[in-house]
Design an enzyme around this catalytic site. Structure first.
Site, PDB file in Angstrom:
ATOM      1  N   ASP A 162       0.870  -1.256   0.118  1.00 48.29           N
ATOM      2  CA  ASP A 162       0.060   0.135   0.014  1.00 48.29           C
ATOM      3  C   ASP A 162       0.908   1.249  -0.002  1.00 48.29           C
ATOM      4  O   ASP A 162       0.792   2.127   0.710  1.00 48.29           O
ATOM      5  CB  ASP A 162      -0.988  -0.084   1.181  1.00 48.29           C
ATOM      6  CG  ASP A 162      -1.925   1.123   1.287  1.00 48.29           C
ATOM      7  OD1 ASP A 162      -2.214   1.403   0.216  1.00 48.29           O
ATOM      8  OD2 ASP A 162      -2.270   1.532   2.353  1.00 48.29           O
ATOM      9  N   GLU A 397       3.106  -7.876   7.525  1.00 44.85           N
ATOM     10  CA  GLU A 397       1.860  -8.559   7.105  1.00 44.85           C
ATOM     11  C   GLU A 397       2.141  -9.668   6.055  1.00 44.85           C
ATOM     12  O   GLU A 397       1.617  -9.494   5.061  1.00 44.85           O
ATOM     13  CB  GLU A 397       0.934  -7.456   6.614  1.00 44.85           C
ATOM     14  CG  GLU A 397       0.613  -6.378   7.728  1.00 44.85           C
ATOM     15  CD  GLU A 397      -0.731  -5.528   7.484  1.00 44.85           C
ATOM     16  OE1 GLU A 397      -1.109  -5.474   6.480  1.00 44.85           O
ATOM     17  OE2 GLU A 397      -1.236  -5.041   8.625  1.00 44.85           O
ATOM     18  N   ASN A 447      -0.891  -5.300  13.730  1.00 47.41           N
ATOM     19  CA  ASN A 447      -1.579  -4.232  12.823  1.00 47.41           C
ATOM     20  C   ASN A 447      -3.088  -4.432  13.275  1.00 47.41           C
ATOM     21  O   ASN A 447      -3.646  -5.490  12.676  1.00 47.41           O
ATOM     22  CB  ASN A 447      -1.000  -4.034  11.524  1.00 47.41           C
ATOM     23  CG  ASN A 447       0.372  -3.757  11.490  1.00 47.41           C
ATOM     24  OD1 ASN A 447       0.925  -3.213  12.281  1.00 47.41           O
ATOM     25  ND2 ASN A 447       0.880  -4.006  10.129  1.00 47.41           N
ATOM     26  N   TYR A 449      -7.197  -2.706  12.692  1.00 48.03           N
ATOM     27  CA  TYR A 449      -7.867  -1.566  11.858  1.00 48.03           C
ATOM     28  C   TYR A 449      -9.104  -1.784  12.416  1.00 48.03           C
ATOM     29  O   TYR A 449     -10.291  -1.621  11.574  1.00 48.03           O
ATOM     30  CB  TYR A 449      -7.623  -1.678  10.626  1.00 48.03           C
ATOM     31  CG  TYR A 449      -6.502  -1.118  10.251  1.00 48.03           C
ATOM     32  CD1 TYR A 449      -5.986   0.359  10.060  1.00 48.03           C
ATOM     33  CD2 TYR A 449      -5.099  -1.672   9.964  1.00 48.03           C
ATOM     34  CE1 TYR A 449      -4.931   0.756   9.909  1.00 48.03           C
ATOM     35  CE2 TYR A 449      -3.990  -1.329   9.610  1.00 48.03           C
ATOM     36  CZ  TYR A 449      -3.723   0.087   9.583  1.00 48.03           C
ATOM     37  OH  TYR A 449      -2.593   0.835   9.483  1.00 48.03           O
ATOM     38  N   TYR A 453     -11.393  -1.114   8.728  1.00 47.16           N
ATOM     39  CA  TYR A 453     -11.775  -2.160   7.721  1.00 47.16           C
ATOM     40  C   TYR A 453     -12.774  -3.193   8.180  1.00 47.16           C
ATOM     41  O   TYR A 453     -13.195  -3.780   7.353  1.00 47.16           O
ATOM     42  CB  TYR A 453     -10.523  -2.805   7.149  1.00 47.16           C
ATOM     43  CG  TYR A 453      -9.327  -1.963   6.539  1.00 47.16           C
ATOM     44  CD1 TYR A 453      -9.664  -1.525   5.445  1.00 47.16           C
ATOM     45  CD2 TYR A 453      -8.013  -1.852   7.046  1.00 47.16           C
ATOM     46  CE1 TYR A 453      -8.832  -0.734   4.823  1.00 47.16           C
ATOM     47  CE2 TYR A 453      -7.094  -0.906   6.518  1.00 47.16           C
ATOM     48  CZ  TYR A 453      -7.481  -0.406   5.371  1.00 47.16           C
ATOM     49  OH  TYR A 453      -6.694   0.443   4.584  1.00 47.16           O
ATOM     50  N   GLU A 485       0.526  -0.757  14.038  1.00 48.27           N
ATOM     51  CA  GLU A 485      -0.343   0.071  13.250  1.00 48.27           C
ATOM     52  C   GLU A 485      -1.715   0.115  13.731  1.00 48.27           C
ATOM     53  O   GLU A 485      -2.342  -0.831  14.171  1.00 48.27           O
ATOM     54  CB  GLU A 485      -0.413  -0.566  11.806  1.00 48.27           C
ATOM     55  CG  GLU A 485       0.754  -0.337  10.947  1.00 48.27           C
ATOM     56  CD  GLU A 485       0.682  -0.831   9.676  1.00 48.27           C
ATOM     57  OE1 GLU A 485      -0.473  -0.742   8.967  1.00 48.27           O
ATOM     58  OE2 GLU A 485       1.807  -1.308   8.975  1.00 48.27           O
ATOM     59  N   TRP A 530      -0.662   4.613  12.706  1.00 44.52           N
ATOM     60  CA  TRP A 530      -0.331   4.505  11.290  1.00 44.52           C
ATOM     61  C   TRP A 530      -1.076   5.564  10.675  1.00 44.52           C
ATOM     62  O   TRP A 530      -2.501   5.969  10.654  1.00 44.52           O
ATOM     63  CB  TRP A 530      -0.826   3.211  10.443  1.00 44.52           C
ATOM     64  CG  TRP A 530      -0.724   3.183   9.178  1.00 44.52           C
ATOM     65  CD1 TRP A 530      -1.493   3.195   7.991  1.00 44.52           C
ATOM     66  CD2 TRP A 530       0.621   2.841   8.696  1.00 44.52           C
ATOM     67  NE1 TRP A 530      -0.704   3.098   6.968  1.00 44.52           N
ATOM     68  CE2 TRP A 530       0.472   2.850   7.119  1.00 44.52           C
ATOM     69  CE3 TRP A 530       1.866   2.587   9.272  1.00 44.52           C
ATOM     70  CZ2 TRP A 530       1.642   2.452   6.348  1.00 44.52           C
ATOM     71  CZ3 TRP A 530       2.926   2.224   8.492  1.00 44.52           C
ATOM     72  CH2 TRP A 530       3.029   2.020   7.064  1.00 44.52           C
ATOM     73  N   LYS A 550      -4.146   8.228   6.088  1.00 45.97           N
ATOM     74  CA  LYS A 550      -4.045   7.940   7.546  1.00 45.97           C
ATOM     75  C   LYS A 550      -3.033   8.625   8.287  1.00 45.97           C
ATOM     76  O   LYS A 550      -2.928   8.526   9.453  1.00 45.97           O
ATOM     77  CB  LYS A 550      -3.974   6.462   7.879  1.00 45.97           C
ATOM     78  CG  LYS A 550      -5.148   5.596   7.422  1.00 45.97           C
ATOM     79  CD  LYS A 550      -5.077   4.231   7.624  1.00 45.97           C
ATOM     80  CE  LYS A 550      -6.178   3.470   7.218  1.00 45.97           C
ATOM     81  NZ  LYS A 550      -6.027   3.147   5.780  1.00 45.97           N
TER      82      LYS A 550
END
Ligand code: GCB
Length: 573
Positions: A162, A397, A447, A449, A453, A485, A530, A550
């Site tokens: 990314d 990741e 990480n 989210y 997500y 993250e 992040w 972000k």
């Protein structure tokens, strides 16, 4: 690996400037002999990525050719001459005066050629650079879609990661000399015994000889000569330890002696500190620490991923302003200069290899793993002497759900531990509980989210999930847990009350909630937001204007609401 130094015995010439440049869309340069001269070049800046310098550079990943001419400075004659590339992304083939010097695969790590014999008074240096994305490269791209392999094929250009796949000669190219009999490498580690600091030094030389070591700092000078050995320990009474807030550095001078006359010299800053993992705590100088900081990118308008000293200073200043003490070099090693300043300014660094988006389908796997080993060796060789580096991250990741992953990481972690016995080794995972490789890691880095997500727009639920998840991960691995993250995109200037995704309020509320959850968990040894700044990505439906928003600062380094919030939370902590 010693960075080129300039002193009485060694010279350095920086080849940065405007070079000649030509794209090679038909891939005909090698066959047509472009290494002898480019037929139709135009100027380009080195160092910098090519993508945002030229209109047709944007999504063009090469091949492309660079050339420059240089004269050998008179002081270089009679010395061994080397040519060092600090970073070329991704594949480099290098010719000097029509003679092929060699190739290097992988951006973000340096490579060196000895050019004592092909170098002339006037020289032509030509470099072919190619940054195509391929499944057997690391980081990979153009991977056939597998629903389990996140990010695969959702970007244009088709990166499995990314951030924008910037290409080119992205860091300085240096010409340098060493004497015939020379210091080749120095390895420094340190330990603490009561109030004493022990500096262990290992020196590699071209020829066996006597070495004189001088360590100075804080009103002390320690001198020691060694022959018949390349290793020694310097004892520093009442040592000033290195740590954030007090980045105390000693100066080490190593001289190579011919009888008692110095014939070569190398200098290095030395920080005396220890780093260790004890149960679920990360200890710096024997005391538990909790990292506050960021993931970041080397990324800016026009220069792309190019080396830009002012940007390095600015990013450190932003981190200081906000009260951060650490960062991870997401998702590739940063410039040598960034690392030098981490030592000087007192930032703790998790140094990461370029292994992002790694996947374990059998096709191309052997090559990808070979590259991971190469990057691990190159990174540790380059960054081993930085007191700021407190851990190695060997991947970000990886898609480790395939069984091949566990064994591969076990080997890779073993390699890192063999090369450096002093620092914790880890990988960074989104899988968490199911990440088999965590068993072999010293730290558990995840990480997260929730609220982005997953649980979009539902922050209270997100915080609850985070809390349960972290407890479960800690219960399983019983190691320090770092949330490496967490974050939300906030398009600068977008506001919503009540907070809504993509607004600055939502980002701030999410970060505040995550930090609150983590503050209740004694085993959490680090929180890395992040990201420090918004950054360029390849194009994708989920990346408006090819940007990941972000950042708590904008791409041009202005604060969003979240930056002010972090400053309040972190400055008072
Ligand atoms: C991640 C990746 C990072 C991405 C981030 C995101 O987990 O490690 O490279 O940029 O998520 O914003 O999606």
């Amino acid at each position: 690996m010693l960075y080129p130094q300039s002193n009485t015995y060694r010279q350095v010439k920086d080849l940065s400037g405007f070079w000649d440049f030509q794209f090679d869309p038909q891939n005909q340069g090698v066959q047509k002999g472009w290494h002898k001269a480019l037929p139709q070049s135009r100027p380009i800046a080195v160092p910098a990525s090519w993508n945002d310098q030229l209109e047709e550079g944007k999504n063009n990943l090469g091949p492309a050719w660079y050339q420059t001419r240089f004269d050998l400075p008179s002081g270089f004659k009679g010395q061994k001459v080397f040519l060092r590339f600090d970073s070329v992304n991704y594949l480099a083939d290098v010719w000097l005066n029509g003679v092929k010097l060699g190739s290097h695969e992988g951006g973000h790590l340096p490579f060196v050629f000895e050019i004592t014999s092909p170098v002339l008074n006037s020289n032509l240096l030509v470099v072919r650079v190619e940054g195509q994305l391929a499944p057997d490269r690391v980081p990979p791209g153009n991977v056939t879609f597998d629903p389990k392999d996140a990010f695969a094929n959702s970007f244009y250009p088709s990166a499995s990661f990314d951030f924008f796949p910037y290409c080119g000669i992205q860091r300085p190219v240096l010409l340098y000399t060493t004497p015939e009999s020379a210091i080749q490498d120095i390895t420094i580690t340190s330990s603490i015994k009561g109030s004493k600091g022990l500096v262990h030094v290992n020196i590699k030389t071209t020829h066996p000889s006597t070495l004189r070591l001088t360590l100075t700092g804080f009103g002390k000078k320690i001198v020691k000569e060694i022959s018949n050995s390349n290793s020694t320990t310097l004892e520093v009474p009442q040592a000033h330890l290195w740590q954030p807030g007090a980045p105390n550095l000693y100066d080490l001078k190593v001289e190579l002696l011919d009888y008692s006359f110095p014939i070569d010299q190398a200098d290095l800053p030395v920080g005396i500190r220890t780093i260790a993992v004890k149960k679920d705590k990360l200890l710096l100088n024997g005391k538990p620490i909790k990292l506050k900081g960021f993931g970041r990118h080397e990324d800016f308008a026009v220069i792309g991923r190019g080396y830009m000293p002012a940007l390095i200073i600015k990013d450190y200043d932003l981190m200081r302003w906000v009260g951060a003490d650490s960062f991870r070099t997401t998702h590739y090693p940063y410039s040598d200069q960034m690392m030098d300043l981490a030592d000087k300014l007192g930032f703790l660094v998790i140094a990461e290899t370029p292994a992002v988006g790694l996947f374990f389908k059998p096709e191309g796997l052997a090559k990808r793993l070979k590259l991971c080993r190469q990057y691990t060796e190159e990174l540790i060789a380059r960054d081993k002497n930085h007191p700021s580096v407190i851990a190695w991250s060997l991947a970000n990741e990886p898609h480790s759900h395939r069984p091949a992953a566990r064994g591969s990481f076990k080997n890779l972690i073993q390699l890192a531990k063999k090369l450096d016995k002093t620092r914790p080794v880890t990988i960074v995972s989104y899988i968490g509980l199911k990440e088999e490789a965590f068993r072999d890691c010293d730290l558990v880095c995840v990480n997260r989210y929730y609220g982005w997500y997953s649980e979009p727009g539902r922050l209270p639920e997100a915080f609850q999930k985070l809390s349960l998840d972290l407890d479960a991960i800690h219960k399983k691995y019983k190691k320090p847990v770092l949330v490496t993250e967490f974050g939300a995109d906030a398009i600068p200037g977008t506001h919503a009350n009540p907070p809504e995704m993509y607004s600055e309020e939502y980002q701030a509320e999410m970060l505040e909630g995550y930090l609150k959850v983590m503050s209740t968990k004694p085993y959490v040894a680090g929180a890395h937001v992040w990201n420090l700044c918004d950054f360029k990505t390849a194009q994708a439906a989920h990346r408006p204007a090819g940007m990941n928003y972000k950042g708590v600062f904008t791409r041009d380094r202005q604060p969003k609401l979240a930056a002010h919030l972090l400053r309040k939370l972190w400055k008072k902590a």
